[in-house]
Design a protein around this motif. Structure first.
Motif: not given
Length: 256
Positions: A119-128, A134-135, A196-200
């Motif tokens: 749903d959106f690019p992975s933010p630094p909090a998640t990728s790093k 967010s949910l 869910r997380t929109g990153l999945t």
């Protein structure tokens, strides 16, 4: 409402599922009749949104998304105050979590498979840092059957490196085989909710029926997520409706 306060053990299990799979089911949050009322509200809001330019966003052939004002959803307060929803938001995102999005996604008859996407690019909090900030809560308005364009989600892909994804969201077609191998199709019933997380990585599937599958999406973020990242949703309330809400509800709304 049929749920009571969620136990710590349940919240721990739900958090583990979200970090492992990227999605968790919250079955039976509401009675089917509550979901039927939500579907009636969808029908009215969809007619309104389709009546003016830009009221809906195309998500593929015969598939649409549109934002909806909270006061047009009679069960809005029921949803955001439900113990299973509010409890998971607080446990996952902190006591000062904020609701930032309310909208419907609907594949009509003739909708095709979407491309796999986030749903959106992975933010630094998640990728790093490996943190989810967010949910997205999905609330079905109909019983989802095999032929009714079920959501397909590639479990465990929310921590995938998305640097090669187009716009940070769309993986290249040559990688689709992996997502198809990990795919899980969801068939919720009226009254069920999922988080869910929109990153999945996920996609809406082809609608082989003559019906539509409307789902309400409630977007929630941790307070650490900047307003610039959520401005695209721009949750809007009239002053009268905002003032009518209890303080405990208003404090969790990031809105105009």
């Amino acid at each position: 409402m049929t749920a009571t306060a969620t136990s710590l053990t349940t919240l721990q299990s739900q958090r583990a599922a979200l970090y492992r799979d990227g999605i968790v089911s919250l079955p039976g949050c509401f009675e089917p009749a509550w979901a039927d009322g939500l579907h009636e509200d969808f029908e009215v809001a969809f007619r309104l949104a389709r009546g003016y330019p830009g009221g809906t966003i195309s998500r593929g052939p015969e598939r649409y998304y549109f934002a909806v004002h909270p006061e047009h959803i009679r069960g809005f307060v029921d949803l955001i105050s439900h113990p299973a929803v509010a409890g998971l938001c607080e446990y996952m995102l902190g006591t000062d979590y904020e609701v930032v999005e309310l909208g419907f996604d609907v594949p009509l008859a003739g909708a095709k498979n979407q491309p796999w996407h986030r749903d959106f690019p992975s933010p630094p909090a998640t990728s790093k840092e490996g943190r989810l900030t967010s949910l997205a809560f999905n609330v079905t308005t109909v019983d989802v059957t095999l032929d009714l364009a079920p959501l397909e989600i590639a479990l465990g892909t929310h921590f995938d490196d998305g640097s090669a994804f187009e716009h940070g969201m769309f993986p290249p077609p040559e990688t689709y085989g992996r997502y198809e191998a990990l795919a899980s199709r969801r068939h919720p019933r009226r009254g069920d909710v999922s988080a869910r997380t929109g990153l999945t990585v996920h996609r809406g599937t082809e609608n082989h029926s003559s019906r539509s599958r409307a789902v309400l999406i409630l977007g929630v973020v941790a307070s650490s997520v900047s307003p610039a990242e959520t401005a695209v949703h721009d949750l809007q309330l009239t002053g009268a409706y905002h003032d009518s809400l209890p303080d405990v509800i208003r404090q969790h709304l990031r809105c105009t």
